[in-house]
Motif scaffolding. Structure first.
Motif, PDB file in Angstrom:
ATOM      1  N   TYR A 210       0.768  -1.285   0.068  1.00 44.78           N
ATOM      2  CA  TYR A 210      -0.065  -0.037  -0.141  1.00 44.78           C
ATOM      3  C   TYR A 210       0.889   1.271  -0.012  1.00 44.78           C
ATOM      4  O   TYR A 210       0.211   2.363  -0.641  1.00 44.78           O
ATOM      5  N   GLU A 212       3.798   1.533  -1.448  1.00 45.56           N
ATOM      6  CA  GLU A 212       4.195   1.626  -3.019  1.00 45.56           C
ATOM      7  C   GLU A 212       2.872   2.317  -3.742  1.00 45.56           C
ATOM      8  O   GLU A 212       3.196   3.227  -4.609  1.00 45.56           O
ATOM      9  N   MET A 213       1.961   1.877  -3.799  1.00 42.05           N
ATOM     10  CA  MET A 213       0.682   2.222  -4.092  1.00 42.05           C
ATOM     11  C   MET A 213       0.466   3.600  -3.891  1.00 42.05           C
ATOM     12  O   MET A 213       0.202   4.484  -5.042  1.00 42.05           O
ATOM     13  N   TRP A 214       0.604   4.147  -2.654  1.00 42.43           N
ATOM     14  CA  TRP A 214       0.277   5.509  -2.449  1.00 42.43           C
ATOM     15  C   TRP A 214       1.303   6.492  -3.167  1.00 42.43           C
ATOM     16  O   TRP A 214       1.019   7.471  -3.732  1.00 42.43           O
ATOM     17  N   ALA A 216       3.068   5.717  -5.879  1.00 44.80           N
ATOM     18  CA  ALA A 216       2.707   5.727  -7.264  1.00 44.80           C
ATOM     19  C   ALA A 216       1.649   6.614  -7.552  1.00 44.80           C
ATOM     20  O   ALA A 216       1.714   7.565  -8.421  1.00 44.80           O
ATOM     21  N   TYR A 217       0.567   6.625  -6.702  1.00 49.36           N
ATOM     22  CA  TYR A 217      -0.569   7.533  -6.785  1.00 49.36           C
ATOM     23  C   TYR A 217      -0.001   9.042  -6.772  1.00 49.36           C
ATOM     24  O   TYR A 217      -0.464   9.604  -7.727  1.00 49.36           O
ATOM     25  N   HIS A 220       1.676  10.329  -9.616  1.00 42.98           N
ATOM     26  CA  HIS A 220       0.905  10.395 -11.098  1.00 42.98           C
ATOM     27  C   HIS A 220       0.084  11.445 -11.005  1.00 42.98           C
ATOM     28  O   HIS A 220      -0.614  11.709 -12.220  1.00 42.98           O
ATOM     29  N   LEU A 221       0.030  12.324  -9.867  1.00 41.45           N
ATOM     30  CA  LEU A 221      -1.104  13.100  -9.708  1.00 41.45           C
ATOM     31  C   LEU A 221      -0.536  14.522 -10.334  1.00 41.45           C
ATOM     32  O   LEU A 221      -1.430  15.279 -10.600  1.00 41.45           O
ATOM     33  N   SER A 222       0.652  14.978 -10.070  1.00 39.52           N
ATOM     34  CA  SER A 222       1.282  16.209 -10.310  1.00 39.52           C
ATOM     35  C   SER A 222       1.043  16.509 -11.792  1.00 39.52           C
ATOM     36  O   SER A 222       1.035  15.592 -12.538  1.00 39.52           O
ATOM     37  N   ILE A 223       0.666  17.806 -12.096  1.00 39.62           N
ATOM     38  CA  ILE A 223       0.434  18.111 -13.620  1.00 39.62           C
ATOM     39  C   ILE A 223       1.697  18.873 -13.842  1.00 39.62           C
ATOM     40  O   ILE A 223       1.933  20.374 -13.252  1.00 39.62           O
TER      41      ILE A 223
ATOM     42  N   ALA B   3      -2.611  -4.265  -9.954  1.00 32.00           N
ATOM     43  CA  ALA B   3      -3.475  -3.182  -9.342  1.00 32.00           C
ATOM     44  C   ALA B   3      -2.405  -1.863  -9.343  1.00 32.00           C
ATOM     45  O   ALA B   3      -2.987  -0.550  -9.508  1.00 32.00           O
ATOM     46  N   LEU B   4      -1.395  -2.182  -8.940  1.00 29.04           N
ATOM     47  CA  LEU B   4      -0.314  -0.942  -8.863  1.00 29.04           C
ATOM     48  C   LEU B   4      -0.219  -0.447 -10.409  1.00 29.04           C
ATOM     49  O   LEU B   4      -0.177   0.863 -10.417  1.00 29.04           O
ATOM     50  N   LEU B   7      -3.208   1.299 -11.300  1.00 31.16           N
ATOM     51  CA  LEU B   7      -3.358   2.707 -10.313  1.00 31.16           C
ATOM     52  C   LEU B   7      -2.582   3.802 -10.923  1.00 31.16           C
ATOM     53  O   LEU B   7      -3.035   4.997 -11.174  1.00 31.16           O
ATOM     54  N   GLU B   8      -1.353   3.507 -11.759  1.00 34.46           N
ATOM     55  CA  GLU B   8      -0.711   4.533 -12.131  1.00 34.46           C
ATOM     56  C   GLU B   8      -1.335   5.009 -13.316  1.00 34.46           C
ATOM     57  O   GLU B   8      -1.390   6.261 -13.726  1.00 34.46           O
ATOM     58  N   ALA B  11      -4.699   6.865 -12.329  1.00 32.98           N
ATOM     59  CA  ALA B  11      -4.473   8.082 -11.595  1.00 32.98           C
ATOM     60  C   ALA B  11      -4.123   9.287 -12.606  1.00 32.98           C
ATOM     61  O   ALA B  11      -4.668  10.397 -12.450  1.00 32.98           O
ATOM     62  N   ASP B  12      -3.278   8.935 -13.340  1.00 36.03           N
ATOM     63  CA  ASP B  12      -2.710   9.778 -14.467  1.00 36.03           C
ATOM     64  C   ASP B  12      -3.945  10.312 -15.413  1.00 36.03           C
ATOM     65  O   ASP B  12      -3.867  11.600 -15.556  1.00 36.03           O
ATOM     66  N   LYS B  15      -6.032  13.091 -13.654  1.00 37.47           N
ATOM     67  CA  LYS B  15      -5.565  14.195 -12.644  1.00 37.47           C
ATOM     68  C   LYS B  15      -5.988  15.660 -13.208  1.00 37.47           C
ATOM     69  O   LYS B  15      -5.769  16.702 -12.585  1.00 37.47           O
ATOM     70  N   LEU B  56      -9.072   9.868  -2.970  1.00 35.98           N
ATOM     71  CA  LEU B  56      -8.380   9.114  -4.111  1.00 35.98           C
ATOM     72  C   LEU B  56      -9.159   9.025  -5.408  1.00 35.98           C
ATOM     73  O   LEU B  56     -10.318   8.770  -5.331  1.00 35.98           O
ATOM     74  N   LYS B  57      -8.494  10.117  -6.209  1.00 37.65           N
ATOM     75  CA  LYS B  57      -9.079  10.508  -7.459  1.00 37.65           C
ATOM     76  C   LYS B  57      -8.534   9.548  -8.550  1.00 37.65           C
ATOM     77  O   LYS B  57      -7.403   9.763  -9.067  1.00 37.65           O
ATOM     78  N   ASP B  91     -10.642  -2.241  -2.238  1.00 38.80           N
ATOM     79  CA  ASP B  91      -9.508  -2.429  -1.569  1.00 38.80           C
ATOM     80  C   ASP B  91      -8.645  -1.468  -1.473  1.00 38.80           C
ATOM     81  O   ASP B  91      -8.025  -1.034  -0.201  1.00 38.80           O
ATOM     82  N   ILE B  92      -8.296  -0.773  -2.764  1.00 41.40           N
ATOM     83  CA  ILE B  92      -7.338   0.191  -2.397  1.00 41.40           C
ATOM     84  C   ILE B  92      -7.957   1.595  -1.620  1.00 41.40           C
ATOM     85  O   ILE B  92      -7.281   1.961  -0.573  1.00 41.40           O
ATOM     86  N   PHE B  96      -6.240   2.719   1.710  1.00 42.02           N
ATOM     87  CA  PHE B  96      -5.655   4.102   1.731  1.00 42.02           C
ATOM     88  C   PHE B  96      -6.380   4.818   2.913  1.00 42.02           C
ATOM     89  O   PHE B  96      -5.715   5.608   3.735  1.00 42.02           O
TER      90      PHE B  96
END
Ligand code: SF4
Lengths: 253, 427
Positions: A210, A212-214, A216-217, A220-223, B3-4, B7-8, B11-12, B15, B56-57, B91-92, B96
């Motif tokens: 989790y 790692e997922m956070w 990664a998230y 990938h969020l910044s513009i 899932a990872l 997610l990438e 999420a991309d 954004k 979590l968007k 789950d995520i 989170f």
């Protein structure tokens, strides 16, 4: 030369309220009320030890609630939690005006002491609010959710009700490592106890996934075309970054 | 695909959606449950571009059957595609949430197979979260235009907030850039959501336990700068959405050039200042008692990029100034550049105790550098001698020209802490 008077108290909230009681009944006008363990009074001032007295403290407590307001009570408690050296004297001077004006005291924004009290209150309230978001729990092998924080002010007790409502069905620990204290929650109640930094923290296996997922998230969020690091630092001061999982990205990898 | 990796990708793809506010819903936790939605939004982190992360968007999927010109996920675009299963999203979200990374979920999606199918998948996810995991945290769902009303209703009974994106300010724009979407497919659901909310409010008056429907209200988002529509048209539209559809918020998103479609304007960077001006004006509509016709008109259809809308208004109405701080009514105080909602309130409550002077105003949070041209304090005016708008304008611009307008964004407690974009509030 007129020497100044310093009150020394034991650092407890009751101690501070006892000091207020003293100032009122001894008709004294101390120029500082400081915690004996932390500050040292000025050489030119005479000092008076304040001995914490639950009874006196209780009377001040109730007087504030009845004669001023519940909000004033909260305000002085927050100011106390700020731990700032001038917090003691601000509490006394604020209460003096409060006993004169009653509940309206908090509207008197132009009065210097009231303004100071508001600023300090806001600082603590702000930190409490920020921490509510910036705290990161890690799941330990035992299933307990553990979080280490280093807030500027002593806010864990203010945060406890928030997390008790948010995660009522989990065990969790909120640890203010710098102050050596922690909130423990047992699915029913929370208590504040002393806690030094535990040496062997074993994380649950899933924890890494989790995290790692956070990360990664987050990445990938910044513009890119809107990048604005100074804005980011203003919103989330750098001194808080060390306990964040997402902020470690560049540092660790 | 694990899932990872999904997610990438997802999420991309999400954004550019700016409306991440988590405020507006008070969902108490139930016994044995997880989480609550609090009325004050909580920011959990900030991105490198300074936006608050509270939810979590993600998109459920970016495999779209549509081909909107302005969108990265359009079917004709060549990019990696992914679709979450309902289990993965639940789950995520739960994990989170427990680690205090987020306040809840903001779920959107490209149109997978059909609008109905996409909505059905959404409902699967919501059921898992609410019914199986007992999750009471915040959920914001994007309604898919064109989906069946029954599905919309079902989803609305689980979500805290729903939104349908307007996308483009005019029907013409839609026809040109998103030909598969129809304006009535957007406004229709918007109206349905509004009706559902009203109905649930009525029912709850009689049966206190009847379910809430989208308790945090609905919002929408539109893209600024992908079409030639003026600020005036956009602001008029927003005003109508607030008044007729009771929307909670309209979000403006500066067009980020992600494709080279010849129908799109050729710009190298998103029109951020313009976006900011629209947010400021939007604020003036909602909290300062302005209406759109005071701010813009057919003759002056766009905002001044150098000056914020309130300042601009004050200069065009200079005959109403200066006003005396110790006497002026609250609604007039609000119209003074340099005075925000909070400082106006503080002025009103403080002057009960004493007459205020300039020093006091500073303490109350008034930005005197701006306000001084428009006010007197105990009869004293400390701006410049002439009340000529051109001169005042020159002075104000002289003061602020050193700053990049983007850097002006200020964090102001009065906007509620840390919801959505950090924009410069109109003070
Ligand atoms: S329907 Fe939505 S996701 Fe699909 S192309 Fe249009 S804007 Fe993009």
């Amino acid at each position: 030369m007129i020497s100044k008077l310093s009150y020394l108290y034991d650092g407890s909230f009751e101690g501070l309220l006892t000091a207020v009681w003293e100032a009122y009944y001894a008709k004294e006008d101390p120029s500082e009320i400081i915690w004996e363990g932390v500050s040292h009074p000025n050489l030119l001032s005479s000092t008076k030890m304040i001995y914490t007295d639950a009874n006196k403290a209780d009377r001040v407590y109730r007087a504030v609630e009845e004669k001023i307001s519940h909000a004033a009570l909260r305000r002085i408690f927050y100011i106390y939690l700020s731990g700032e050296p001038e917090s003691g004297i601000i509490v006394l001077n604020y209460l003096r005006i409060g006993f004169r004006l009653g509940a309206a005291v908090d509207d008197y924004h132009a009065e210097p002491t009231v303004l100071k009290s508001e600023k300090l209150y806001n600082k603590v309230a702000m930190e409490k609010h920020r921490q509510a978001g910036l705290i990161r729990f890690k799941r330990l092998e035992s299933g307990v959710f553990y979080s280490k924080i280093d807030p500027d002010h002593n806010v864990i007790a203010l945060l406890a009700p928030h997390f008790a409502a948010r995660m009522p069905s989990e065990y969790w620990i909120l640890h203010d490592a710098g102050r050596g204290i922690a909130v423990f929650y047992d699915k029913n109640d929370w208590v504040v106890r002393n806690l030094e930094t535990p040496e062997d923290i074993v994380l649950k296996e899933e924890e890494e996934t989790y995290q790692e997922m956070w990360k990664a998230y987050y990445r990938h969020l910044s513009i890119e075309s809107r990048k604005n690091m100074s804005l980011k630092k203003r919103m989330m001061p750098v001194r808080y970054w060390k306990n964040l999982i997402e902020e470690g990205i560049e540092l660790w990898s | 695909m694990d899932a990872l990796r999904k997610l990438e990708i997802l999420a991309d793809a999400a954004k550019y959606d700016v409306s991440c506010s988590s405020s507006g819903s008070n969902r108490q936790n139930k016994k044995g449950g997880l989480g609550n939605a609090s009325a004050a939004g909580i920011c959990h982190s900030w991105t490198d571009d300074g936006r608050c992360i509270s939810l979590l968007k993600i998109l459920m999927s970016n495999s779209c059957i549509y081909d909107c010109a302005y969108c990265v996920n359009r079917s004709s675009n060549d990019l990696p595609r992914a679709t979450f299963t309902p289990e993965e999203v639940a789950d995520i979200t739960i994990n989170f949430y427990k680690r205090n990374y987020i306040e809840g979920l903001f779920l959107s999606s490209a149109v997978v197979k059909s609008p109905d199918h996409t909505m059905e998948q959404f409902i699967e996810i919501l059921k898992k979260l609410r019914d199986v995991e007992n999750f009471n945290g915040y959920i914001h769902l994007k309604a898919i235009p064109g989906a069946d009303k029954k599905l919309l209703d079902k989803a609305g009974s689980y979500a805290d907030r729903m939104s349908v994106n307007i996308e483009l300010p005019t029907e013409d724009g839609l026809r040109m850039l998103a030909p598969q979407k129809k304006q009535n497919e957007i406004l229709g659901p918007m109206n349905d959501i509004k009706q559902g909310m009203l109905q649930s409010i009525e029912e709850r008056k009689i049966f206190r336990n009847s379910p809430k429907f989208v308790p945090a209200g609905q919002t929408t988002q539109l893209i600024v700068g992908a079409t030639k529509d003026s600020d005036y048209r956009i602001l008029k539209l927003s005003e109508g959405l607030y008044n007729d559809f009771q929307l909670k918020r309209v979000y403006y998103s500066a067009f980020v050039p992600v494709s080279t479609n010849p129908l799109l304007p050729r710009i190298s960077s998103p029109p951020l200042v313009r976006e900011n001006r629209l947010y400021q004006a939007d604020w003036l509509l909602r909290f300062y008692g302005f209406n759109s016709d005071e701010l813009l008109s057919e003759d002056k259809p766009d905002f001044d990029l150098l000056l914020d809308p309130k300042c601009d208004w004050a200069l065009r109405n200079i005959d109403k100034f200066p006003i005396e701080i110790n006497r002026a009514e609250y609604h007039m105080l609000l119209r003074v550049p340099g005075i925000g909602v909070k400082s106006a309130q503080r002025i009103v409550s403080s002057r009960r105790f004493c007459q205020l002077d300039f020093d006091d105003l500073k303490k109350l949070g008034v930005v005197l550098k701006r306000a001084k041209y428009f006010i007197t304090c105990k009869g004293i005016h400390s701006g410049i001698k002439s009340m000529e708008p051109v001169n005042i304008r020159a002075n104000i611009l002289g003061d602020s020209s050193k700053k990049d307008p983007r850097q002006l964004s200020l964090f102001d407690l009065e906007g509620g802490m840390g919801n959505d974009l950090k924009i410069e509030l109109p003070v």
